[in-house]
Write a protein that holds these residues in place. Sequence first.
Motif, PDB file in Angstrom:
ATOM      1  N   UNK A   1       1.022  -1.108   0.008  1.00 38.86           N
ATOM      2  CA  UNK A   1       0.010  -0.031  -0.128  1.00 38.86           C
ATOM      3  C   UNK A   1       1.000   1.120  -0.264  1.00 38.86           C
ATOM      4  N   UNK A   2       1.843   1.110  -1.019  1.00 40.20           N
ATOM      5  CA  UNK A   2       2.709   2.236  -1.154  1.00 40.20           C
ATOM      6  C   UNK A   2       2.661   2.578  -2.561  1.00 40.20           C
ATOM      7  N   UNK A   3       2.039   2.871  -3.409  1.00 41.03           N
ATOM      8  CA  UNK A   3       1.938   2.743  -4.740  1.00 41.03           C
ATOM      9  C   UNK A   3       2.399   4.050  -5.306  1.00 41.03           C
ATOM     10  N   UNK A   4       4.038   4.268  -5.109  1.00 39.18           N
ATOM     11  CA  UNK A   4       4.449   5.596  -5.484  1.00 39.18           C
ATOM     12  C   UNK A   4       6.006   5.180  -5.535  1.00 39.18           C
ATOM     13  N   UNK A   5       6.873   5.935  -6.297  1.00 40.18           N
ATOM     14  CA  UNK A   5       8.340   5.895  -6.267  1.00 40.18           C
ATOM     15  C   UNK A   5       8.954   6.927  -5.552  1.00 40.18           C
ATOM     16  N   UNK A   6       7.881   8.037  -5.149  1.00 39.89           N
ATOM     17  CA  UNK A   6       8.512   9.170  -4.630  1.00 39.89           C
ATOM     18  C   UNK A   6       8.395   8.910  -3.012  1.00 39.89           C
ATOM     19  N   UNK A   7       9.452   9.248  -2.299  1.00 35.34           N
ATOM     20  CA  UNK A   7       9.146   9.585  -0.720  1.00 35.34           C
ATOM     21  C   UNK A   7       8.733   8.021  -0.559  1.00 35.34           C
ATOM     22  N   UNK A   8       9.192   6.671  -0.937  1.00 35.61           N
ATOM     23  CA  UNK A   8       8.882   5.457  -0.668  1.00 35.61           C
ATOM     24  C   UNK A   8      10.130   4.933   0.174  1.00 35.61           C
ATOM     25  N   UNK A   9       9.979   4.493   1.444  1.00 37.86           N
ATOM     26  CA  UNK A   9      11.257   4.373   2.197  1.00 37.86           C
ATOM     27  C   UNK A   9      11.890   3.073   1.565  1.00 37.86           C
ATOM     28  N   UNK A  10      10.997   2.027   1.549  1.00 33.99           N
ATOM     29  CA  UNK A  10      11.668   0.792   1.440  1.00 33.99           C
ATOM     30  C   UNK A  10      12.209   0.692  -0.103  1.00 33.99           C
ATOM     31  N   UNK A  11      11.570   1.212  -1.058  1.00 36.38           N
ATOM     32  CA  UNK A  11      11.874   1.221  -2.455  1.00 36.38           C
ATOM     33  C   UNK A  11      13.175   2.249  -2.390  1.00 36.38           C
ATOM     34  N   UNK A  12      13.400   3.291  -1.992  1.00 36.10           N
ATOM     35  CA  UNK A  12      14.582   3.887  -1.747  1.00 36.10           C
ATOM     36  C   UNK A  12      15.679   3.227  -1.251  1.00 36.10           C
ATOM     37  N   UNK A  13      15.628   2.664  -0.174  1.00 36.89           N
ATOM     38  CA  UNK A  13      16.648   2.009   0.736  1.00 36.89           C
ATOM     39  C   UNK A  13      17.005   0.661  -0.059  1.00 36.89           C
ATOM     40  N   UNK A  14      16.094  -0.120  -0.829  1.00 37.23           N
ATOM     41  CA  UNK A  14      16.285  -1.087  -1.795  1.00 37.23           C
ATOM     42  C   UNK A  14      17.213  -0.523  -2.997  1.00 37.23           C
ATOM     43  N   UNK A  15      16.884   0.482  -3.348  1.00 38.54           N
ATOM     44  CA  UNK A  15      17.540   0.942  -4.811  1.00 38.54           C
ATOM     45  C   UNK A  15      18.983   1.315  -4.436  1.00 38.54           C
ATOM     46  N   UNK A  16      19.171   1.787  -3.045  1.00 38.37           N
ATOM     47  CA  UNK A  16      20.391   2.299  -2.621  1.00 38.37           C
ATOM     48  C   UNK A  16      21.274   1.200  -2.331  1.00 38.37           C
ATOM     49  N   UNK A  17      20.747   0.173  -1.817  1.00 36.22           N
ATOM     50  CA  UNK A  17      21.538  -1.264  -1.554  1.00 36.22           C
ATOM     51  C   UNK A  17      21.911  -1.946  -2.769  1.00 36.22           C
ATOM     52  N   UNK A  18      21.111  -1.798  -3.979  1.00 36.14           N
ATOM     53  CA  UNK A  18      21.390  -2.695  -5.086  1.00 36.14           C
ATOM     54  C   UNK A  18      22.486  -1.701  -5.719  1.00 36.14           C
ATOM     55  N   UNK A  19      22.211  -0.445  -5.745  1.00 31.23           N
ATOM     56  CA  UNK A  19      23.304   0.413  -6.608  1.00 31.23           C
ATOM     57  C   UNK A  19      24.562   0.276  -6.116  1.00 31.23           C
ATOM     58  N   UNK A  20      24.964   0.413  -4.573  1.00 33.15           N
ATOM     59  CA  UNK A  20      26.207   0.107  -3.862  1.00 33.15           C
ATOM     60  C   UNK A  20      26.702  -1.187  -4.312  1.00 33.15           C
ATOM     61  N   UNK A  21      25.747  -2.144  -4.268  1.00 38.05           N
ATOM     62  CA  UNK A  21      26.399  -3.601  -4.658  1.00 38.05           C
ATOM     63  C   UNK A  21      26.535  -3.796  -5.970  1.00 38.05           C
ATOM     64  N   UNK A  22      25.995  -2.821  -6.793  1.00 32.90           N
ATOM     65  CA  UNK A  22      26.091  -3.045  -8.384  1.00 32.90           C
ATOM     66  C   UNK A  22      25.211  -4.301  -8.804  1.00 32.90           C
ATOM     67  N   UNK A  23      24.185  -4.492  -8.212  1.00 27.05           N
ATOM     68  CA  UNK A  23      23.229  -5.553  -8.353  1.00 27.05           C
ATOM     69  C   UNK A  23      21.758  -5.103  -8.966  1.00 27.05           C
ATOM     70  N   UNK A  24      21.105  -5.885  -9.669  1.00 22.68           N
ATOM     71  CA  UNK A  24      20.060  -5.492 -10.255  1.00 22.68           C
ATOM     72  C   UNK A  24      18.792  -5.304  -9.045  1.00 22.68           C
ATOM     73  N   UNK A  25      17.910  -4.478  -9.273  1.00 18.93           N
ATOM     74  CA  UNK A  25      16.836  -4.094  -8.225  1.00 18.93           C
ATOM     75  C   UNK A  25      15.463  -4.711  -9.192  1.00 18.93           C
ATOM     76  N   UNK A  26      14.593  -5.454  -8.489  1.00 18.48           N
ATOM     77  CA  UNK A  26      13.470  -5.899  -9.138  1.00 18.48           C
ATOM     78  C   UNK A  26      12.350  -5.510  -8.371  1.00 18.48           C
ATOM     79  N   UNK A  27      11.489  -5.043  -8.782  1.00 16.57           N
ATOM     80  CA  UNK A  27      10.211  -4.765  -7.884  1.00 16.57           C
ATOM     81  C   UNK A  27       9.356  -5.532  -8.323  1.00 16.57           C
ATOM     82  N   UNK A  28       8.256  -5.797  -7.463  1.00 14.98           N
ATOM     83  CA  UNK A  28       7.047  -6.688  -7.687  1.00 14.98           C
ATOM     84  C   UNK A  28       5.912  -6.212  -6.983  1.00 14.98           C
ATOM     85  N   UNK A  29       4.527  -6.735  -7.512  1.00 18.20           N
ATOM     86  CA  UNK A  29       3.394  -6.396  -7.010  1.00 18.20           C
ATOM     87  C   UNK A  29       2.453  -7.654  -6.871  1.00 18.20           C
ATOM     88  N   UNK A  30       2.009  -7.929  -5.593  1.00 15.01           N
ATOM     89  CA  UNK A  30       1.314  -9.291  -5.713  1.00 15.01           C
ATOM     90  C   UNK A  30      -0.118  -9.118  -5.831  1.00 15.01           C
TER      91      UNK A  30
END
Length: 534
Positions: A54-83
């Motif tokens: 229930x966070x359908x946005x890319x702006x100010x989305x804490x988990x998305x932001x943190x996940x993207x930072x982790x993936x960027x630092x590790x130079x690994x892909x980021x996958x998003x999904x919706x169930x």
Amino acid sequence: MSKRSDPEHPELTHPSTKRAKQIDQATPYDALQQRLDTQAPEKEISKVANWFRRDLRIQDNISLHTAAERAREAKRPLICFYLNCPEWIEWHGLSPARLDFMNETLVGVQAELKGLNIPLVYITADKRHEIVPVILKFLKDNSVSHLYANFEYEVDELRRDAKLLKTADGSFHVSLYHDQCVMEPGTMTTSSGGPMKVFTPYHKTWLAEVKTNPGLLNTVPAPSAVDSSISKKVFALFDSKLPDIPKGKQFRSEEERKRVRKLWPAGHEAGMRRMDHFLNDKIEDYLATRSQPAADSTSRMSPYFAAGVVSVREALSKVKEYNRGSSDFSQSSCRPGVYSWVREIVFRELYRQTTVTTPHTSMNLPQNLKFEFVQWEDDEEGFKKWYEGKTGVPFIDAGMRQLNHEAYMHNRLRMNVSSYLYCNLLIDYRRGERYFAETLVDWDLNNNTQGWEPSYTVFNPVSQAEKNDPNGDYIRKWVPELRDVKGKAIFSPHDRLSKEEFKRLGYPAPHVDWKETKARAIERFKNDMKEAVP
Ligand SMILES: Cc1cc2nc3c(=O)[nH]c(=O)nc-3n(C[C@H](O)[C@H](O)[C@H](O)COP(=O)(O)OP(=O)(O)OC[C@H]3O[C@@H](n4cnc5c(N)ncnc54)[C@H](O)[C@@H]3O)c2cc1C
């Protein structure tokens, strides 16, 4: 007493009051926290996944932001999904308006993410019990080592997450974030250490915290674009197709879909435009007019907050700007409209704290468990008249007709129609709660269950209308049969017009006598709850 299920109304199923109290003692939230805290140490990152809920946005989305930072630092892909789970949708009774709003928003989110080289994949579990296995398979098939998501605080969702962690058994690391509120639910405590449950002290403490720590309103940026040398590793996941809305949850007609969509344009940009409009044109008069449904002076931001299309922090940051950069939203320090609007947001925050700390409230049980002992009436005719807006009480009927037409109802009407259903018609409040869930575009379990919490207060829909709709404009808008009724007769035409005049209107006579049914309700509540031991 405590009935566990009603075969005619399976949506009212709930645990016994004794069990409810046990759940409140050992909460699903604590159980999940325990699992999160005792995970196996993190492994090396292979892929990072972010689960949109229930966070359908890319702006100010804490988990998305943190996940993207982790993936960027590790130079690994980021996958998003919706169930997507059709059975879950049925179980929770989501409305066509809400589902359409969410799907349209997801289309935009998927396009935005694609522009950043991040795939958004839709996965489907047909049944609720398949949710965990389906997610596990998806994560395994894609070699995900780190899963990120934002907390959902309702019992079913907390238990689902705990089960996921248990079944995953360390095969990936899970991080959950508090994103729905400014203040983390459960952390606002009284001097004796228990969670605050009463609004006034909660509000006072909330205002003081935000004043001294304006950083609580800080927002996080949207993810930056992923290098194509990395995103090509998940090439096959792009362009996943949005699942269809289940048949029984679609709009009845294209005309209805168009009309409702126009009222509630999907997506973050539309939500922020609405917020700007509110700040530019409405907030100044909010305190004075917020209870007048004809003025339509509230923000109408609720669908955006309920589906997480706009974050509350981002909205409050805008209010802070408007408040000359100050996060002091106390009555003496800001404009009345600002004080009053932020106060409503604080209700929303408290209700999330309530869901976390008194979890039985999200299990079809009243917060005051004694109300579970009330014998409700089976008045099918009354229920039908209520939801169709044909009770013969103009203010009530106007509210229900607004709900049916706009998938939304003004707060003043929500208070009145709920009281009318469970006090005057003496119908189990949960049936109304469910009807709201199945109809509202902004359904939110926390706000809805707290809004429907039964009490002894019986609203008088005639004096309520006289006070809050003094010219009868709201009633005239939604109840066209009464459009030409003059003066105060509009509030109670059956009692204030002659028999002949009333007959000519083609408007129903009141289904029940308000005074008599008020007395009946108070008597019933008193008697049934007198010796109740939940
Ligand atoms: C019986 C009943 C059922 C309700 N069901 C819902 C529901 O399913 N979803 C929902 O979002 N709200 C619900 N509310 C609360 C309220 O009616 C709506 O949030 C509000 O009418 C939405 O309009 P708005 O965005 O213009 O509000 P505004 O007046 O502009 O308020 C701003 C925001 O504050 C929050 N808010 C406002 N009033 C309340 C309140 N009383 N309690 C908690 N939060 C509040 C909402 O997020 C709202 O968007 C319910 C209230 C009652 C009495």
